[in-house]
Every structure is written in C-alpha cells, then in structure tokens.
Design a protein around this motif. Structure first.
Motif, PDB file in Angstrom:
ATOM      1  N   ALA A   1      -1.592   8.799  -0.184  1.00  0.00           N
ATOM      2  CA  ALA A   1      -2.108   9.287  -1.458  1.00  0.00           C
ATOM      3  C   ALA A   1      -3.009  10.504  -1.259  1.00  0.00           C
ATOM      4  N   GLU A   2      -3.842  10.457  -0.234  1.00  0.00           N
ATOM      5  CA  GLU A   2      -4.729  11.586   0.041  1.00  0.00           C
ATOM      6  C   GLU A   2      -3.935  12.823   0.431  1.00  0.00           C
ATOM      7  N   ALA A   3      -2.895  12.647   1.238  1.00  0.00           N
ATOM      8  CA  ALA A   3      -2.081  13.795   1.662  1.00  0.00           C
ATOM      9  C   ALA A   3      -1.331  14.399   0.472  1.00  0.00           C
ATOM     10  N   ILE A   4      -0.842  13.562  -0.416  1.00  0.00           N
ATOM     11  CA  ILE A   4      -0.138  14.061  -1.603  1.00  0.00           C
ATOM     12  C   ILE A   4      -1.086  14.871  -2.479  1.00  0.00           C
ATOM     13  N   GLU A   5      -2.298  14.371  -2.667  1.00  0.00           N
ATOM     14  CA  GLU A   5      -3.280  15.093  -3.472  1.00  0.00           C
ATOM     15  C   GLU A   5      -3.614  16.454  -2.854  1.00  0.00           C
ATOM     16  N   GLN A   6      -3.804  16.475  -1.545  1.00  0.00           N
ATOM     17  CA  GLN A   6      -4.168  17.717  -0.876  1.00  0.00           C
ATOM     18  C   GLN A   6      -3.045  18.747  -0.929  1.00  0.00           C
ATOM     19  N   SER A   7      -1.808  18.276  -0.870  1.00  0.00           N
ATOM     20  CA  SER A   7      -0.664  19.194  -0.845  1.00  0.00           C
ATOM     21  C   SER A   7      -0.211  19.611  -2.241  1.00  0.00           C
ATOM     22  N   GLY A   8      -0.576  18.807  -3.241  1.00  0.00           N
ATOM     23  CA  GLY A   8      -0.066  19.082  -4.582  1.00  0.00           C
ATOM     24  C   GLY A   8       1.420  18.809  -4.712  1.00  0.00           C
ATOM     25  N   SER A   9       1.972  18.058  -3.787  1.00  0.00           N
ATOM     26  CA  SER A   9       3.410  17.797  -3.754  1.00  0.00           C
ATOM     27  C   SER A   9       3.828  16.835  -4.861  1.00  0.00           C
ATOM     28  N   LYS A  10       5.073  16.973  -5.317  1.00  0.00           N
ATOM     29  CA  LYS A  10       5.664  16.063  -6.291  1.00  0.00           C
ATOM     30  C   LYS A  10       6.744  15.200  -5.644  1.00  0.00           C
ATOM     31  N   VAL A  11       6.588  14.976  -4.348  1.00  0.00           N
ATOM     32  CA  VAL A  11       7.566  14.198  -3.596  1.00  0.00           C
ATOM     33  C   VAL A  11       7.590  12.754  -4.098  1.00  0.00           C
ATOM     34  N   ASP A  12       8.773  12.185  -4.147  1.00  0.00           N
ATOM     35  CA  ASP A  12       8.955  10.761  -4.468  1.00  0.00           C
ATOM     36  C   ASP A  12       8.624   9.965  -3.204  1.00  0.00           C
ATOM     37  N   ALA A  13       7.374   9.516  -3.099  1.00  0.00           N
ATOM     38  CA  ALA A  13       6.891   8.851  -1.882  1.00  0.00           C
ATOM     39  C   ALA A  13       6.671   7.372  -2.151  1.00  0.00           C
ATOM     40  N   ARG A  14       7.188   6.535  -1.242  1.00  0.00           N
ATOM     41  CA  ARG A  14       7.039   5.090  -1.381  1.00  0.00           C
ATOM     42  C   ARG A  14       6.872   4.447  -0.010  1.00  0.00           C
ATOM     43  N   ILE A  15       6.192   3.301  -0.012  1.00  0.00           N
ATOM     44  CA  ILE A  15       6.039   2.480   1.188  1.00  0.00           C
ATOM     45  C   ILE A  15       6.652   1.124   0.907  1.00  0.00           C
ATOM     46  N   LEU A  16       7.588   0.702   1.737  1.00  0.00           N
ATOM     47  CA  LEU A  16       8.170  -0.632   1.638  1.00  0.00           C
ATOM     48  C   LEU A  16       7.417  -1.544   2.598  1.00  0.00           C
ATOM     49  N   ALA A  17       6.939  -2.686   2.100  1.00  0.00           N
ATOM     50  CA  ALA A  17       6.211  -3.648   2.919  1.00  0.00           C
ATOM     51  C   ALA A  17       6.945  -4.979   2.870  1.00  0.00           C
ATOM     52  N   THR A  18       7.348  -5.500   4.037  1.00  0.00           N
ATOM     53  CA  THR A  18       8.114  -6.743   4.071  1.00  0.00           C
ATOM     54  C   THR A  18       7.519  -7.714   5.085  1.00  0.00           C
ATOM     55  N   ASP A  19       7.742  -8.998   4.815  1.00  0.00           N
ATOM     56  CA  ASP A  19       7.320 -10.034   5.744  1.00  0.00           C
ATOM     57  C   ASP A  19       8.101 -11.299   5.418  1.00  0.00           C
ATOM     58  N   LEU A  20       8.115 -12.217   6.369  1.00  0.00           N
ATOM     59  CA  LEU A  20       8.810 -13.490   6.191  1.00  0.00           C
ATOM     60  C   LEU A  20       7.896 -14.558   5.611  1.00  0.00           C
ATOM     61  N   SER A  21       6.599 -14.425   5.794  1.00  0.00           N
ATOM     62  CA  SER A  21       5.650 -15.466   5.420  1.00  0.00           C
ATOM     63  C   SER A  21       5.327 -15.440   3.933  1.00  0.00           C
ATOM     64  N   PRO A  22       5.595 -16.508   3.202  1.00  0.00           N
ATOM     65  CA  PRO A  22       5.242 -16.550   1.769  1.00  0.00           C
ATOM     66  C   PRO A  22       3.747 -16.413   1.527  1.00  0.00           C
ATOM     67  N   GLN A  23       2.935 -17.081   2.386  1.00  0.00           N
ATOM     68  CA  GLN A  23       1.484 -17.007   2.185  1.00  0.00           C
ATOM     69  C   GLN A  23       0.965 -15.591   2.399  1.00  0.00           C
TER      70      GLN A  23
ATOM     71  N   VAL B   1       3.219   1.112  -3.053  1.00  0.00           N
ATOM     72  CA  VAL B   1       3.671   0.046  -2.160  1.00  0.00           C
ATOM     73  C   VAL B   1       4.557  -0.952  -2.898  1.00  0.00           C
ATOM     74  N   THR B   2       5.728  -1.207  -2.332  1.00  0.00           N
ATOM     75  CA  THR B   2       6.630  -2.251  -2.823  1.00  0.00           C
ATOM     76  C   THR B   2       6.636  -3.378  -1.796  1.00  0.00           C
ATOM     77  N   ILE B   3       6.332  -4.591  -2.226  1.00  0.00           N
ATOM     78  CA  ILE B   3       6.201  -5.737  -1.322  1.00  0.00           C
ATOM     79  C   ILE B   3       7.354  -6.704  -1.573  1.00  0.00           C
ATOM     80  N   GLU B   4       8.108  -7.012  -0.518  1.00  0.00           N
ATOM     81  CA  GLU B   4       9.283  -7.864  -0.651  1.00  0.00           C
ATOM     82  C   GLU B   4       9.390  -8.814   0.543  1.00  0.00           C
ATOM     83  N   PRO B   5       9.960 -10.018   0.327  1.00  0.00           N
ATOM     84  CA  PRO B   5      10.232 -10.914   1.459  1.00  0.00           C
ATOM     85  C   PRO B   5      11.443 -10.437   2.246  1.00  0.00           C
ATOM     86  N   LEU B   6      11.395 -10.569   3.561  1.00  0.00           N
ATOM     87  CA  LEU B   6      12.532 -10.168   4.388  1.00  0.00           C
ATOM     88  C   LEU B   6      12.445 -10.841   5.750  1.00  0.00           C
ATOM     89  N   ASN B   7      13.550 -11.428   6.160  1.00  0.00           N
ATOM     90  CA  ASN B   7      13.702 -11.925   7.521  1.00  0.00           C
ATOM     91  C   ASN B   7      14.373 -10.819   8.321  1.00  0.00           C
TER      92      ASN B   7
END
Length: 294
Positions: A145-167, A215-221
């Motif tokens: 987020a800080e880098a996007i603000e500094q650059s003024g970019s309109k890039v479609d930026a996303r982070i995928l976050a996955t884990d197996l643990s429900p908790q 950030v998109t958070i999803e379960p994944l084995n």
C-alpha cells in the motif's frame, strides 16, 4: 457421546493421567495419513508430541480413544484434515519476520514492479502460501500500500493468503491482534495501519480496511489441486516446507515454478533451502530465490 467412541469397549482403552494413550497401531496410521494428505513426515520420536497435541481434539469431538479418532479419519478424511494439520504443526509467525525480505521489497522489487506495470489494468500478484494467522500477508499489504501511494500507480495489486488450518484462517480473517503481537511493526506503521480497540476490545488492534482490500484469504491444502493459475510476481512460502519430506518438497517447488514467470521470486524461511531440491531458481540473497528457467 460420539457414536464412534460409544461403540468401543472403554475397559480396553489404555489411559494415562492426562487421558487416553496413543497406541502404536494408531500412531502408525496417523503417520501414514499425515504424510499422504499433508506431506508432513512424522518420525518415531514424535509419538508423544502427537498424543499431546491431539488430546484436545479428542475432547472437542467427544471421543474417548485415539482409535475412535482414526476411525473418524477413515470415514471422512477431509472434514478433520485442517484441524489435524493445525494440531501437529507449529504455527510461529509475526509481523515483519525476517525483515530483510521486506527491505528487498521496499527498496527494489515493489518500485520496479510498479514502474513496469504502470499502465492501468496491469496486475501485480503476491502469494503468501502458509499464511498462518495473517501477520505475513498484512505486513506485505502494508509495504505494498505504501509503495502504491508513493508511485501513484493504478496497478491492480492483490495478495493471496492461504493456509490449511481453520483456526489460523479465522484469526487472519478477523485481523485482530493483541498489542503484544504488534512488536515487529514500527511505531509509524502502527499509527498508520493498526486501529486500537476500545471498551471490550481494549488491548487489541485490528488491521486498517485498506489492508483488507489488498488481501484475499482462502483455505488451501498445498498438496491438493490449486484453483489459481497465476502468474505471481512473488511467492512467500516461509517456514512451511520444514515439515515436508523430500519428494513433497520437490513436487511443491516445481508447482511454484509453474506459477512464476522467469524472473519471479520465491521467498523461503531462514532454515529452508532449495539446494538439491530444485534447479529452476537461483539464490540471490538470504533465502530469496529467482526463477531462471521454465
């Protein structure tokens, strides 16, 4: 009482001061199950650890023996897989752990990527594979987020976050952390990106809505089929493969390479290495690897 445990002869169940004991036959079944479904190799010396870690699951499920737990896994292996993996693995994470990785992102990679992708509609994708309770992807979101603000970019930026643990995923989705767990975040970033709770939320802080947007958070084995096709600019898989056997590591890193373009980056944990496991990457820094071949 659960139907599985009700069918057992309680007099035949070996117990200790803390509860039922894990017999050798059940331990061998659990070892094979965990290796097949999670890629985690449990040595003989893990017998007591597995017994201690799974006692809480037996109590939660109303089971009076490990045999009953094994029967549950035989009947429906997928319903309990995430809980089992979470119980036997150690989820140690923190904000900005292994800071040199974030320094590389801030000083070199993010500015370059955002410049190269400066056209509106271009995509920037980072995957946090094994995100645990969310500290890693939210720290990545801060610097992104800080880098996007500094650059003024309109890039479609996303982070995928996955884990197996429900908790772990539940904690990551809430995005709420005790103030003690913010120790790795600078004071400036805490003021900017963490919102302190009041009243019943005193002593907690939650992540800024801007970070949730990224950030998109999803379960994944990691051993199962992956729904995403990439490409990713970088994959963070830190302190995950330490639990895997060698064939599982080799398969996993080949699959990571398939989702990275030549020049894409793979970040590993401080005790992990690709030496003798995969030759599609070159080591360019401390546990930082760059893809060099298809």
């Amino acid at each position: 009482m659960n139907a599985v445990s009700a069918a057992l002869d309680d007099k035949a169940i070996a117990t200790g001061p803390a509860g039922p004991l894990l017999g050798d036959a059940d331990f061998q079944y659990l070892r094979a199950f965990v290796l097949e479904h999670c890629g985690i190799a449990l040595g003989d010396h893990k017998h007591q650890l597995v017994q201690g870690r799974l006692l809480r699951r037996l109590r939660a499920l109303g089971l009076s023996s490990f045999t009953g737990y094994c029967e549950l896994l035989r009947r429906d292996p997928h319903s309990e897989l995430g809980e089992l993996a979470s119980a036997i693995s150690t989820n140690v994470t923190s904000f900005f752990r292994e800071m040199h990785h974030y320094d590389l992102l801030v000083d070199e990679l993010l500015p370059r990527w955002l410049h190269e992708k400066r056209r509106e509609g271009d995509r920037l994708r980072i995957w946090s594979a094994g995100c645990s309770t969310g500290e890693e992807p939210y720290a990545l979101a801060m610097v992104l987020a800080e880098a996007i603000e500094q650059s003024g970019s309109k890039v479609d930026a996303r982070i995928l976050a996955t884990d197996l643990s429900p908790q772990a995923l539940e904690t990551a989705r809430r995005g709420e952390y005790s103030l003690e767990r913010l120790a790795g975040i600078s004071a400036e970033r805490c003021r900017r990106w963490m919102l302190r709770g009041e009243g019943e939320y005193e002593g907690l802080a939650c992540v800024h809505p801007r970070l949730r947007e990224l950030v998109t958070i999803e379960p994944l084995n990691l051993l199962h089929p992956w729904p995403m096709s990439g490409p990713f600019d970088a994959i963070f898989c830190r302190n995950v493969v330490i639990y895997f056997d060698q064939p599982t590591k080799q398969r996993l890193f080949r699959r990571y390479a398939e989702l990275l373009p030549v020049g894409g980056y793979l970040f590993l944990g401080h005790s992990e290495s690709l030496h003798g496991v995969n030759d599609q990457f070159e080591l360019i820094g401390r546990t930082v690897h760059r893809k060099i071949a298809e």
